[in-house]
Enzyme design. Structure first.
Site, PDB file in Angstrom:
ATOM      1  N   SER A 773       0.872  -1.170   0.000  1.00  0.00           N
ATOM      2  CA  SER A 773       0.000   0.000   0.000  1.00  0.00           C
ATOM      3  C   SER A 773       0.911   1.222   0.000  1.00  0.00           C
ATOM      4  O   SER A 773       1.700   1.411   0.926  1.00  0.00           O
ATOM      5  CB  SER A 773      -0.899  -0.012   1.228  1.00  0.00           C
ATOM      6  OG  SER A 773      -1.706   1.124   1.228  1.00  0.00           O
ATOM      7  N   TYR A 861      -6.285  -0.729  -6.255  1.00  0.00           N
ATOM      8  CA  TYR A 861      -7.312   0.077  -5.589  1.00  0.00           C
ATOM      9  C   TYR A 861      -6.726   1.375  -5.052  1.00  0.00           C
ATOM     10  O   TYR A 861      -5.504   1.494  -4.911  1.00  0.00           O
ATOM     11  CB  TYR A 861      -7.972  -0.708  -4.439  1.00  0.00           C
ATOM     12  CG  TYR A 861      -7.052  -0.975  -3.276  1.00  0.00           C
ATOM     13  CD1 TYR A 861      -6.923  -0.051  -2.236  1.00  0.00           C
ATOM     14  CD2 TYR A 861      -6.286  -2.134  -3.215  1.00  0.00           C
ATOM     15  CE1 TYR A 861      -6.060  -0.278  -1.177  1.00  0.00           C
ATOM     16  CE2 TYR A 861      -5.414  -2.371  -2.173  1.00  0.00           C
ATOM     17  CZ  TYR A 861      -5.306  -1.439  -1.147  1.00  0.00           C
ATOM     18  OH  TYR A 861      -4.437  -1.648  -0.106  1.00  0.00           O
TER      19      TYR A 861
END
Lengths: 884, 884
Positions: A773, A861
């Site tokens: 991330s 995402y």
């Protein structure tokens, strides 16, 4: 043949905005559509760019203008300056992007002492002719010759002369002035210009035209225009086009009029014509608001055929442009002329309604409609606003750090916020700056107001995360926390006084301003559903509590990309945490951890419940331990006082010991110090406790029939070995818990990529990660070497002003530097571990332009604060469509 | 067939160290050279690696050992455990890199109650046989069976039993023990082993051998060995080989002996045999220093033929290895056996002399000689040392932060240092940590001692730059600055007490230790001249003052790669700088700058003079302004005191205002704040003054007939626009000065690449730069997200211990992360600007391994502190040779 710098309206089209500007391109388009447009031509933006750089016309421009003017004269059958039937023209700026009112315009050009007579004769209206002439002199003198007056008279030289004449004549209204009076005014105006500019008013219309064109060129670089471009991120090197167009007059009697209109309601989006007109007036009068205008619907009553024609034109234009349009028109003695059209600005709500309606009307496909929506604008729909119908008195302005408005009693510390909040009061927390210690106070407040810190200060970031309004860096506000008093100049705010803040605009108001609720409409849902069909990026959320998680899920979040756990160490738990930090034996540490385990487990259970079935990415503790300790400076001062007043030696010794412990945790650059996974390695018991709490919570949920999806995220990795070690330790605890509970449960372990080294060596890191991330907040800090706490106030504004930076890299991901690292991280990571899931959880995850970049580099995402989720869904859809 | 795990000595050679270990490979090499080596075989390091991982022998090893043992028995004509003529073997470790004494050895293996009789018979020396047996039991029990005793007896169980027996018999010396006594000892030793290990002493020689081999394998992972590897950066996965070799005995009478020797003097490098021997002794006795050894030269007198043979062997070995060697030998009843040879360790001076001599002798080429020199070692030649012949009592140990030793009076602040220094006293500055404010104190001191901070703390970095000894992070030292007292346990150091520090070893001694001066010899010059012929990298220096510049030039520096200008704002000038910072009008700023201009100009003139004809790279001001201001905390405490004691309100108000100014400069993460080029943009007048001072100084030099080479360096660029703007401003000032002086002068303007973004976008930056200088200190900080002030003490040691990091990235450039950025920076920069000159000025510029990297990526030069210049020249030569 040289470059072409001048285009007749029938030589261009709407796609030539780059060189013809918006106005010119649309005038050309309308001309092509055989809509009545007064004849004219456009001088290109290239000419302006050349003129700005060189201070003179590009070679050949003079001649080209001459040729096009001659053609215009021929087309109109009139000549500029002709003493019998003069051609009058307007000279208007028109840049690629709309910059309303920022640059200069000259109307009625071509009048002089001779041609005015021709105009009088042709129109049979001497008063009209001389009124036009005196207006021209005033406008030309102010705009082109820079006649502006000084002191009290600044900007009022000509108005003053009118007032003087009216006084002499004993008249009240401008309209009472006779044509003779106006002739006298012309004389006096020319005298003013001679006095102020040191030269005669130019009577040669060609000289007038040349000067006017150059003035428009120059106005591209006036301060107002430059500031506007900075604000709206319009490049300085675009330049403006200049439109020279034959004049039409809406002020030639009762069959003349002028008006502006939108093809649909720009506020609501309703499919009705919207706008105003004024009989017997020039365009400027409508905008200036001097006379009361009439609604566009009334035109049908006043001039039925013209109204029908206008309606037809609007229908034709909307069908052609397939968008809501903003038009300007003039009716000269019963004849309709279109002077401008462009895509109309609209509110977020209107934008959505128009998109949905046009799809239903078959005008647009869903994809086209999505591309018409400005995702940045959607933010306003999700927060309450000051009621726009109420006029407010602004007490001070700060930065618009987190959108929405709030009203409540001012409180000056978090304890007071919590106390009053619990009593059911709406409060606004007013602080110099907030710290993680203030989190409980922020939770208890409706909004946050600070006197210091920028848009990425603690207050701003946390408030945005919570979706609470925040105005920060309100420099005029002085805060005396001890006296519980805020002060802006002479005005004071005492604790308990009601104040209102608007975080969308950055405004502080004393007293209560009425609010209007967020306007999420059915259209919004429709558009979001379209977006979900199209987008490729997942949209997750950054949420730390069950409440935030539930809210985000309501907005369509498909998982939690970042669940921070810092707050689980704060508030009530702070004394336990401090006990742990200062513990001198393992037993003390273990006791503190056992207490923390219980509260953390129940916190995680709630989040898993709110996000049942969706991934929950929990970041293990990130900040340095000293953030949980009191401020060493304050302690030091306390201690110094205690010593001076001869305090109890035992207490002094205890305090000294305590201070020493606190000081030993202090760091020169905490941002780059002992935090994140480093803490996980030096103090392994904390992560062990957290992993256990997470897994026990997940097991509890599963036992209760839930479907928890555990993703454990280890922050601040710079070397793959950190992740290797911590992953191993986490897996050991996980297996331990699963064995204790006799359960199986899928889980993933991954890392934040938030340091340059992690991105540069992503191939090594990826071998130990199920997911990456990108923590682009910290990655931006380290890549630039910018401490955002320090630089946002101190030099970032100057950097943006001087265009050393095009954008604030904390708002929009820097593609050349930080973006390059992100790209390397994705490519290296996926090459080494093809199953790697890759997302972003920095604040850029909620920024539409950055989302475009995320699509480009192929992230799985984006994760953003709950209130940005809808916007991110639309932005992701647009990104996917743009990529095609 | 499986993997081969065992090699007879005649199956290997010296290049097989990887699997045979150093000892095994060299025994094989000697065997091949037909030098007398007792027969034996080597079990490979691979077997050890397998055993370490799996806890058991790899498949087939058992059988292979059996086969080789049988061959050995056949070769020797003896059998292990034979009751008539037993074969005895030694079992010795032998890793790829020498780890002297770190792992285990077992001698005389093969003895038991039966075979001892055979040995007695064969040697005709019962006493010898039983002495060997009792030694074997002791050694085997301790090493293999882990019999070690507890409490006072720890490690003394067997010695104690000997003493007891001697008491019982009324004997004094071990040699007084009769063979009967030794038999009794064997019984008692076996009893001890049975009691302590809970089992009988193994009498089966094959069992003995198996246990011994496994014990050696295990000893690879004993704590001592692990620590040693950590220290010398030896990988843990290398494993050790095991050598099983038939025993020879140096203790079989007056025609037996044992010895160690170097083929040349390892201390001076002189071409004479160097070493010792002992008649009638075993190898361990020489090393243990129990009896007085005789110098190797005496062997000729004692055993002329053996001495000649040994001389021949040494000559043969040196000719073959073409290096100075370290050998071990045993003479058994007149017969010479070689037990070990390896390249000998040597001092730096010896290393140089041997290199030069061997080149003169035609043994080596210059290139080969250069590759034999360890550049890290050369550092010791350039600093005074504690006289090694004097025994010192260490008071405390810290980190060896800057090499060399110093003696002087302890002082606890920089004022005292300067005052006493001016009086001609030698002083050592003792501080908690130093700050840039201490610079003048450091200049006045002979050495620096701190209780806090690591090897890259301010004290360490600056001391290395100055070439002054520094011991930092001396944790046991508590400093009470107010009382002017240091304390280590019970020992106190008062201001004025004489102390000695050795920055090469990190030692603090109370009192004066005699020093020996640096030993730069003619050989050093010779080697440096060879290095200069070979190397491709330029070697420049980091020097801030004319003195440093002159010293570095003396050491061969070819330019200044980094001239910091911070010190020109400190000391006497600090009040002027503070006036400038707090100025409330431009006039005040201008006045302060005018004063600074004068002093800076004269500073630059001196440096240009010292470096006449060579490039001088001057970095414009880098640190944040608050470093020039007093500490806000102290001010705050002062103010609190003043308020409590009812001080003068006017004064309080003034102080409050002052404190506010100081606080407004404070930053959360100063490392990432308003400094470097950012300051150049927000406060342009500072850089303007500096550029003017530089150019005026250069003009002055040129007018005086000098040849100044100006290189202006702009620090901390993250975006090319910063450099574009500042380069433009600098050029404007430069042209102004040149015009004023009526001169022309070549100059270059470049930038530090010290932030990831600058490296990532080096193609953009290079368009505005004549040169790049990689500031790898800060680049390491930002790439890793490590604040070196914070992490070196707090977790870097733990990271190195746990091998999360292989090296301290502040000492040796991290190739995977920081190095990747450097490589990108060089490639992108050169592609965009082919004339770009590229160097490095971080501390890595003086680190030989990092210099190897600099060669690889093709830098033009490295720049290091003056005292590292000679080392860097050699390292650069080695790097160039390695690259071929």
């Amino acid at each position: 043949m040289g470059k072409k710098y001048v285009y007749n309206f029938d030589e261009g089209n709407k796609d030539m905005k780059g060189i013809l500007g918006g106005k010119g391109a649309n005038l050309a388009e309308m001309t092509n559509l055989e809509i009545p447009v007064p004849l004219g031509f456009t001088i290109t933006t290239d000419a302006c760019v050349y003129y700005s750089a060189e201070g003179e016309y590009p070679p050949g421009l003079e001649e080209e203008i001459g040729e096009h003017l001659a053609a215009l004269e021929e087309g109109m059958g009139k000549k500029l300056g002709d003493k019998d039937d003069p051609l009058l023209v307007s000279v208007r700026s028109g840049a690629r992007a709309s910059m309303p009112g920022m640059m200069d315009t000259v109307l009625n050009l071509g009048l002089n002492d001779e041609s005015v007579k021709g105009l009088a004769e042709q129109t049979g209206d001497e008063r009209f002719a001389y009124d036009s002439y005196r207006r021209f002199i005033q406008m030309f003198s102010e705009v082109v010759l820079g006649v502006e007056g000084e002191g009290e008279l600044k900007g009022k030289l000509f108005e003053n002369a009118i007032d003087e004449l009216k006084r002499e004549r004993g008249l009240k209204l401008d309209t009472d002035l006779s044509s003779e009076d106006l002739k006298e005014l012309v004389v006096r105006f020319k005298e003013i210009t001679r006095r102020e500019s040191g030269g005669d008013f130019p009577s040669d219309p060609k000289v007038q035209l040349g000067l006017a064109i150059k003035a428009v060129f120059k106005s591209w670089n006036n301060k107002r225009a430059v500031d506007y471009r900075r604000l709206y991120k319009i490049p300085d090197d675009w330049g403006t086009a200049v439109n020279v167009q034959s004049m039409v007059f809406g002020n030639r009697g009762e069959s003349s009029a002028t008006g502006v209109a939108f093809t649909r309601d720009p506020a609501t989006g309703e499919n009705v014509r919207y706008g105003d007109f004024l009989i017997n007036a020039q365009g400027e009068d409508v905008v200036a608001g001097i006379r009361n205008t009439e609604p566009i619907g009334k035109l049908k009553e006043e001039m039925p055929p013209v109204a029908d024609e206008l309606e037809g034109i609007m229908r034709k234009l909307e069908g052609h442009y397939r968008d809501m349009l903003d038009i300007e028109f003039t009716i000269e003695q019963g004849r309709l002329w279109m002077l401008q059209t462009r895509v109309g600005k609209r509110t977020a709500a209107s934008s959505l309604k128009i998109a949905v309606d046009m799809v239903n009307e078959g005008l647009l496909t869903r994809e086209e409609a999505l591309l018409r929506i400005d995702p940045y604008q959607l933010d306003q729909l999700l927060h309450p606003q000051f009621d726009p119908s109420v006029k407010v008195e602004v007490l001070a302005r700060g930065m618009n750090a987190s959108p929405g408005a709030a009203v409540g009693k001012a409180v000056f510390d978090s304890d007071a916020a919590e106390r009053l909040g619990k009593e059911g009061e709406d409060v606004i927390l007013v602080r110099w700056e907030t710290t993680p210690d203030d989190l409980y106070g922020m939770i208890a407040s409706k909004g946050i107001l600070t006197s210091h810190g920028g848009k990425t200060s603690h207050a701003a970031v946390v408030a945005r995360g919570m979706g609470k309004p925040c105005v920060c860096g309100t420099e005029a506000l002085e805060i005396d926390e001890e006296k519980r008093l805020g002060r802006v100049g002479d005005a004071g705010i005492r604790e308990g006084d009601v104040i209102s803040i608007d975080g969308t605009t950055g405004v502080l108001v004393k007293g209560a301003v009425p609010l209007v609720p967020p306007g999420v409409t059915g259209d919004f849902d429709t558009v979001l559903a379209w977006a979900d069909e199209v987008r490729e990026l997942g949209v997750w959320t950054n949420a730390d509590t069950p409440e935030d998680a539930a809210r985000a899920r309501g907005f369509g979040a498909e998982g939690i990309g970042l669940c921070r756990t810092e707050h689980m160490f704060l508030g009530d738990r702070l004394p336990i945490v401090q006990k742990m930090i200062l513990a001198e034996s393992e037993t003390e540490v273990d006791e503190a951890l056992a207490e923390l385990l219980d509260v953390q487990r129940s916190g995680f259970t709630g989040i898993f419940e709110a996000m049942d079935g969706l991934p929950v990415t929990i970041r293990l503790l990130d900040p340095p331990l000293h953030e949980f300790m009191p401020d060493a400076v304050e302690l030091e001062i306390e201690l110094a006082k205690l010593k001076m007043t001869g305090g109890d030696p035992a207490e002094i010794e205890k305090d000294e010991h305590y201070l020493k412990s606190v000081k030993s945790l202090r760091e020169a650059n905490p941002m780059l110090g002992l935090r994140g996974c480093r803490l996980g390695i030096t103090n392994p018991e904390i992560y062990q406790m957290q992993v256990r709490a997470i897994m026990e919570a997940a097991c509890e949920r599963k036992a209760a029939g839930g479907d928890p999806k555990v993703e454990i995220m280890i922050p601040l990795v710079s070397v793959y070995t950190e992740l290797e070690v911590l992953r191993g330790e986490a897996e050991r605890i996980i297996e331990e818990v699963l064995k204790e509970k006799g359960m199986t449960l899928e889980y993933h372990i991954g890392t934040m990529i938030e340091l340059p080294r992690a991105a540069l060596t992503a191939d090594e890191v990826a071998k130990y990660a199920d997911f990456f991330s990108f923590g682009t907040n910290d990655l931006t800090q380290t890549t630039f070497g910018f401490s955002r706490d320090d630089i946002e106030a101190k030099f970032l504004p100057r950097y943006l002003d001087r265009k050393i930076l095009a954008d604030n890299p904390f708002e929009t991901l820097d593609p050349a530097g930080v973006g390059k690292l992100v790209r390397m991280g994705v490519e290296l990571g996926r090459a080494a571990n093809p199953g790697l899931k890759v997302g972003i959880c920095g604040e850029h995850g909620g920024d539409p332009r950055s989302i475009m970049f995320c699509q480009e580099v192929g992230l799985d995402y984006v994760s953003c604060s709950p209130f940005r989720v809808p916007m991110a869904r639309v932005a992701a859809a647009r990104a996917a469509l743009s990529a095609k």
